[in-house]
Motif scaffolding. Structure first.
Motif, mmCIF file in Angstrom:
data_model
loop_
_atom_site.group_PDB
_atom_site.id
_atom_site.type_symbol
_atom_site.label_atom_id
_atom_site.label_comp_id
_atom_site.label_asym_id
_atom_site.label_seq_id
_atom_site.Cartn_x
_atom_site.Cartn_y
_atom_site.Cartn_z
ATOM 1 N N LYS A 1 0.834 -1.200 0.000
ATOM 2 C CA LYS A 1 0.000 0.000 0.000
ATOM 3 C C LYS A 1 0.870 1.252 0.000
ATOM 4 O O LYS A 1 2.022 1.234 0.452
ATOM 5 C CB LYS A 1 -0.952 0.022 1.192
ATOM 6 C CG LYS A 1 -0.296 0.280 2.531
ATOM 7 C CD LYS A 1 -1.339 0.424 3.641
ATOM 8 C CE LYS A 1 -0.678 0.699 4.994
ATOM 9 N NZ LYS A 1 -1.685 0.876 6.064
ATOM 10 N N LEU B 1 2.367 10.283 -0.478
ATOM 11 C CA LEU B 1 2.757 10.734 -1.806
ATOM 12 C C LEU B 1 3.566 12.020 -1.654
ATOM 13 O O LEU B 1 4.281 12.194 -0.676
ATOM 14 C CB LEU B 1 1.513 10.922 -2.681
ATOM 15 C CG LEU B 1 0.817 9.626 -3.106
ATOM 16 C CD1 LEU B 1 -0.542 9.914 -3.735
ATOM 17 C CD2 LEU B 1 1.690 8.845 -4.084
ATOM 18 N N ASP C 1 -2.971 13.359 -2.009
ATOM 19 C CA ASP C 1 -3.463 12.045 -1.569
ATOM 20 C C ASP C 1 -3.692 11.087 -2.718
ATOM 21 O O ASP C 1 -3.902 9.900 -2.497
ATOM 22 C CB ASP C 1 -4.748 12.194 -0.750
ATOM 23 C CG ASP C 1 -5.907 12.740 -1.568
ATOM 24 O OD1 ASP C 1 -5.685 13.207 -2.704
ATOM 25 O OD2 ASP C 1 -7.040 12.706 -1.065
ATOM 26 N N GLN C 2 -3.655 11.565 -3.976
ATOM 27 C CA GLN C 2 -3.777 10.650 -5.109
ATOM 28 C C GLN C 2 -3.241 11.304 -6.367
ATOM 29 O O GLN C 2 -3.234 12.528 -6.514
ATOM 30 C CB GLN C 2 -5.227 10.200 -5.325
ATOM 31 C CG GLN C 2 -6.163 11.271 -5.853
ATOM 32 C CD GLN C 2 -7.550 10.714 -6.132
ATOM 33 O OE1 GLN C 2 -8.101 9.973 -5.348
ATOM 34 N NE2 GLN C 2 -8.124 11.084 -7.266
ATOM 35 N N VAL D 1 -3.494 10.377 -10.663
ATOM 36 C CA VAL D 1 -3.898 9.507 -11.763
ATOM 37 C C VAL D 1 -2.706 9.408 -12.703
ATOM 38 O O VAL D 1 -2.356 10.355 -13.400
ATOM 39 C CB VAL D 1 -5.138 10.060 -12.489
ATOM 40 C CG1 VAL D 1 -5.506 9.153 -13.660
ATOM 41 C CG2 VAL D 1 -6.306 10.185 -11.524
ATOM 42 N N ILE E 1 -3.934 4.444 -10.928
ATOM 43 C CA ILE E 1 -4.037 5.497 -9.928
ATOM 44 C C ILE E 1 -3.074 5.179 -8.785
ATOM 45 O O ILE E 1 -2.913 4.023 -8.395
ATOM 46 C CB ILE E 1 -5.484 5.650 -9.393
ATOM 47 C CG1 ILE E 1 -5.605 6.899 -8.519
ATOM 48 C CG2 ILE E 1 -5.928 4.408 -8.624
ATOM 49 C CD1 ILE E 1 -7.034 7.235 -8.127
ATOM 50 N N ARG E 2 -2.387 6.203 -8.297
ATOM 51 C CA ARG E 2 -1.568 6.096 -7.090
ATOM 52 C C ARG E 2 -2.321 6.841 -6.000
ATOM 53 O O ARG E 2 -2.445 8.066 -6.055
ATOM 54 C CB ARG E 2 -0.190 6.709 -7.281
ATOM 55 C CG ARG E 2 0.489 6.368 -8.597
ATOM 56 C CD ARG E 2 0.762 4.907 -8.790
ATOM 57 N NE ARG E 2 1.564 4.668 -9.996
ATOM 58 C CZ ARG E 2 1.663 3.529 -10.626
ATOM 59 N NH1 ARG E 2 0.993 2.479 -10.170
ATOM 60 N NH2 ARG E 2 2.402 3.404 -11.702
ATOM 61 N N LYS E 3 -2.824 6.121 -5.010
ATOM 62 C CA LYS E 3 -3.643 6.728 -3.974
ATOM 63 C C LYS E 3 -3.250 6.184 -2.616
ATOM 64 O O LYS E 3 -3.023 4.983 -2.452
ATOM 65 C CB LYS E 3 -5.127 6.442 -4.242
ATOM 66 C CG LYS E 3 -6.077 7.140 -3.286
ATOM 67 C CD LYS E 3 -7.528 6.917 -3.694
ATOM 68 C CE LYS E 3 -8.479 7.655 -2.760
ATOM 69 N NZ LYS E 3 -9.896 7.484 -3.169
ATOM 70 N N ILE E 4 -3.177 7.082 -1.633
ATOM 71 C CA ILE E 4 -2.807 6.670 -0.279
ATOM 72 C C ILE E 4 -3.805 5.621 0.227
ATOM 73 O O ILE E 4 -5.021 5.799 0.131
ATOM 74 C CB ILE E 4 -2.773 7.894 0.661
ATOM 75 C CG1 ILE E 4 -1.612 8.815 0.280
ATOM 76 C CG2 ILE E 4 -2.635 7.457 2.111
ATOM 77 C CD1 ILE E 4 -1.536 10.090 1.089
ATOM 78 N N THR F 1 -2.668 -0.086 -8.815
ATOM 79 C CA THR F 1 -4.128 -0.221 -8.779
ATOM 80 C C THR F 1 -4.704 0.354 -10.062
ATOM 81 O O THR F 1 -4.361 1.469 -10.470
ATOM 82 C CB THR F 1 -4.714 0.521 -7.568
ATOM 83 O OG1 THR F 1 -4.220 -0.063 -6.365
ATOM 84 C CG2 THR F 1 -6.233 0.433 -7.562
ATOM 85 N N TYR G 1 -7.342 2.135 -12.475
ATOM 86 C CA TYR G 1 -8.317 3.215 -12.341
ATOM 87 C C TYR G 1 -9.078 3.290 -13.662
ATOM 88 O O TYR G 1 -8.598 3.857 -14.638
ATOM 89 C CB TYR G 1 -7.593 4.531 -12.050
ATOM 90 C CG TYR G 1 -8.496 5.701 -11.764
ATOM 91 C CD1 TYR G 1 -9.275 5.735 -10.612
ATOM 92 C CD2 TYR G 1 -8.553 6.784 -12.635
ATOM 93 C CE1 TYR G 1 -10.087 6.826 -10.335
ATOM 94 C CE2 TYR G 1 -9.363 7.881 -12.367
ATOM 95 C CZ TYR G 1 -10.127 7.894 -11.212
ATOM 96 O OH TYR G 1 -10.937 8.971 -10.945
ATOM 97 N N PRO H 1 -11.160 3.391 -8.629
ATOM 98 C CA PRO H 1 -10.130 2.389 -8.328
ATOM 99 C C PRO H 1 -10.733 0.989 -8.435
ATOM 100 O O PRO H 1 -11.798 0.716 -7.884
ATOM 101 C CB PRO H 1 -9.731 2.723 -6.886
ATOM 102 C CG PRO H 1 -10.083 4.166 -6.721
ATOM 103 C CD PRO H 1 -11.318 4.363 -7.543
#
Length: 436
Positions: free
Chosen positions: A198, A202, A207-208, A210, A216-219, A225, A227, A269
């Motif tokens: 996880k 960032l 917090d995210q 695209v 997507i890179r999201k906390i 993951t 998207y 996501p």
């Protein structure tokens, strides 16, 4: 690269083990102010099986070891000059040579650091079954990453340190001596790995991000993951693709209403690339002059994105000179057809969405990774010609694969994005080993 290394090991009475290490590394790939990094580790083991109070259970529980370690190591950039501002040539103008600024400088570029904790347990039962169980937790900080920046600077990104990742999981290996005698031996090794990944942080308060049309890179989510807009199959009456709207209300709930207009659907996501469980099963057998070894590898719970499919599964909108996949034969053709392949209309204007879960496929598989069968000539034959050993063998790799999605190889790149990847070769080999 210049390194100074130290290590200390201590063993007391074959029962207690302590080890420590320290190293100082300097790399010219990093900015001068940040070239040196200090990395260390400590570890210990208690050989519980050597204690006197364990003698009572020795016939069943042959041996026990408990291990623990913690340490820090570092990664340096792949680029030799990632911290430098560089010029390149080749931007010629009116037959005159020209140069341009090709890399933005980052004087703060430093080591990426991994903080690793590991706990281990080794068990042996009746001297025939051996179990190794590991638990690990790894925090990666100051990740080496291409930091996105505004294109008005003349660049899209530059190499920097940002964010934090966490990986934790378990690894299990079970080795058994099933049969062991003068003529017949059989050993089995089963291993499995479960890893949970996880994003912890960032860039700054972000917090995210695209990353592309389908990542997507999201906390709080795994690094890889998808998207995408969620594909809901095909309308049996019209043959058009269906999507879940997935628009979010003020309470954070998603609207699961179906729509045939892909523009009304919201990307969300979706699945992750990394499998839930992966590993292998190996068997090693020998009977008199014959030996057989084979390994099955497996993976469960992972997904991939078929980027190639976004080019060839356009349902007729823009085929050009591209081949169609074989599964287009299963497309919708008349009202009432139940399929997940929409109708094909050459030159249609409603082009299929590339960022759709339609192109996300399961990578669950079981593969006969390798197999070796050999025959060793009896010694009373080889001794006559003054040879110590002669063995004839056959070996094969990637011989059989059982996969949930069969249109491309299930062992996909680490990113999970598949674009005309070359599958691993199926190989066969024959050989003769001769020892004098």
């Amino acid at each position: 690269m210049l390194s100074y290394l130290t290590r200390l090991n201590y063993d007391y009475d074959n029962r207690y083990y302590i080890a420590g290490s320290f190293r100082r590394d300097g790399s010219s790939r990093l900015a001068p102010e940040h070239r040196w990094g200090n990395f260390w580790s400590v570890s210990g083991m208690w050989h519980l099986g050597a204690e006197d109070f364990m003698k009572a259970v020795k016939p069943v529980l042959s041996d026990v070891k408990i291990r623990a370690s913690y340490g820090v190591n570092g990664n340096q950039p792949g680029s030799y000059y990632g911290y430098m501002g560089l010029y390149s040539y080749g931007k010629n103008y009116m037959d005159n040579p020209g140069s341009y600024e090709s890399t933005q400088a980052n004087p703060n570029l430093k080591w990426e650091k991994n903080y690793n904790m590991n706990l281990g347990l080794d068990l042996a039962f009746i001297d025939r079954i051996f179990v190794t169980l590991e638990y690990y937790n790894r925090d990666t900080k100051d990740l080496l990453y291409n930091r996105p920046i505004s294109a008005t600077t003349g660049f899209l990104n530059y190499l920097g340190n940002l964010g934090q990742l966490n990986n934790k999981g378990v690894e299990l290996e079970v080795r058994s001596l099933n049969i062991s005698n003068a003529d017949f031996n059989w050993t089995t090794v089963l291993n499995l790995t479960h890893n949970k990944n996880k994003i912890v942080a960032l860039d700054g308060n972000l917090d995210q991000v695209v990353e592309s049309s389908w990542f997507i890179r999201k906390i709080g989510l795994p690094f890889n993951t998808f998207y995408v807009k969620e594909f809901a199959g095909v309308d049996p009456s019209s043959g058009n693709a269906l999507y879940y709207k997935n628009t979010e209300d003020e309470n954070g709930n998603l609207d699961r209403t179906l729509t045939q207009d892909v523009n009304e659907a919201q990307a969300v996501p979706y699945k992750q690339v990394d499998p839930k469980i992966s590993g292998g099963l190996t068997n090693i057998l020998s009977y008199k002059w014959f030996d057989l070894a084979f390994t099955l590898s497996y993976s469960l719970g992972g997904y991939s994105f078929d980027k190639t499919g976004t080019y060839i599964e356009t349902d007729g909108a823009s085929e050009g000179n591209r081949n169609l996949p074989i599964y287009e034969l299963d497309r919708w053709q008349k009202p009432g057809d139940i399929t997940d392949i929409p109708r094909f209309v050459l030159g249609r204007s409603d082009k299929v969405s590339g960022g759709s879960s339609r192109f996300v496929h399961c990578t669950d598989h079981l593969r006969l990774k390798n197999l070796t069968f050999g025959f060793t000539l009896p010694h009373n034959w080889t001794d006559k010609v003054l040879l110590d050993k002669v063995r004839v063998y056959f070996s094969g790799s990637n011989l059989l694969t059982w996969a949930k999605w069969k249109q491309y190889d299930p062992e996909v790149p680490v990113s999970g994005e598949v674009f005309c990847e070359t599958p691993p070769m199926r190989t066969f080999s024959f050989g003769v080993e001769v020892n004098f």
